[in-house]
Write an enzyme that holds these catalytic residues in place. Structure first.
Site: not given
Length: 345
Positions: A268, A317, A320, A326
């Site tokens: 990542e 997302e 999150k 996030e």
């Protein structure tokens, strides 16, 4: 990144530029080793089949999937997209039992391979030594590996775990990198397993978090790959980017743990586009483009050795958290609109 708040085969095909985002392209006959993580902590994402087709239409040849989602695995069949298949942290305890691990491999690997090009199994994500799951990581890795060996896939599919930089007790200068006194007893047996089986360590590398944790002493241009010259001098090695410094600190830590032959895959790396002052579309676009441009070069410690790296993440997302940032790591919005004008040349 944690889940809830989250090839060996040569690629010889040349991908044409389709649209404005191409994450895998041929330069001087070699394919850039860039993949994209498919995080699914959202309630507004396209279907698994649409997502896989979106990877294909954009020429993205590598995916990280955080759990064995059956719809996604089915959609990947026959695509030649290389896959990091994740074992969720909550499954580690059960997979410390050999029979359960064998069943997991049967249901999630053998049922799809080789139609799905699984190249790594990531056993857990960002487990820390004091986490309750830590005691199960290595047994689960060993059991999954043994099941793959029994299926004669031990050399085709590598078993590893994904870690983050807090496990480094020392990271400055990079040549002094080592696992900390708490993490070393946890990591050293894992490193020995990786060295024995020929698997790489999967490392989540985030200069963004290094910058926001100490913005007074960490330069933004050092985190974004835009420093005009050397920022950190480490003996004969010159560092202009924190990405390289973190990666080489991991290499040094592996050497100090007896794993000098263990490679690293950046499982990542990313930069958010909203949430705090440094999280802007401009900064994120600069970061992602510079990662793409940089991976073929290697690091000061490993010059010319291409870095296999997975950008986090394909989509924003919305479920999150808790930090607002996030929810803003996507390269694309859930409606598939690009957030950045990334150029591959």
């Amino acid at each position: 990144m944690d889940f809830p708040s989250v090839n060996r085969t040569s690629m010889v095909a040349t991908y044409l530029i389709l649209g404005i985002f191409i994450a895998s392209l041929t330069i001087a006959g070699a394919t850039k080793p860039i993949g994209v993580c498919y995080g699914r902590i959202a309630d507004n994402l396209p279907s698994a089949l649409d997502v896989v087709n979106f990877y294909k239409s954009n020429g993205i040849g590598k995916m990280r999937l955080y759990d064995p989602d059956q719809a996604t695995l089915q959609a990947l069949e026959g695509t030649n997209i290389q896959l990091i298949l994740g074992v969720p942290n909550e499954d580690l305890q059960s997979l410390a039992t050999p029979s359960t691990a064998a069943a997991w491999v049967q249901n999630n690997v053998l049922a799809f391979y080789p139609a799905v090009k699984i190249v790594y199994v990531a056993v857990g994500n960002e487990i820390k030594p004091n986490d309750p799951e830590a005691q199960y990581v290595l047994p689960a890795m060993q059991n999954i590996y043994n099941a793959l060996v029994s299926a004669q896939l031990g050399s085709e599919i590598k078993v590893s775990t994904s870690v983050e930089a807090s496990l480094l007790g020392q990271s400055y200068p990079p040549s002094a990198g080592s696992f900390g006194p708490v993490s070393s007893p946890y990591m050293t047996p894992i490193v020995m397993f990786l060295a024995t089986t020929g698997a790489p360590l999967l490392a989540n590398v985030y200069p963004y978090f290094g910058y926001i944790s100490d913005p007074q002493n960490v330069r933004l241009d050092y985190a974004l790959f835009t420093a005009p010259g050397t920022v950190v001098q480490d003996g004969s090695l010159n560092y202009q980017s924190m990405f390289d410094a973190i990666l080489d600190a991991f290499y040094s830590a592996l050497e100090n743990a007896g794993g000098a032959n263990v490679g690293i895959v950046v499982s990542e790396t990313g930069w958010p586009s909203a949430g705090v002052e440094a999280a802007t579309v401009e900064n994120a676009g600069i970061y992602y483009q510079n990662v793409i441009d940089h991976v073929s070069n290697g690091t000061p410690k490993k010059p010319g050795q291409a870095i296999e790296a997975y950008l986090f993440a394909m989509f924003d997302e919305d479920l999150k958290g808790p930090a607002e940032t996030e929810r803003h790591f996507g390269l694309f919005s859930p409606d598939k609109q690009p957030k950045y004008n990334l150029v591959f040349s």
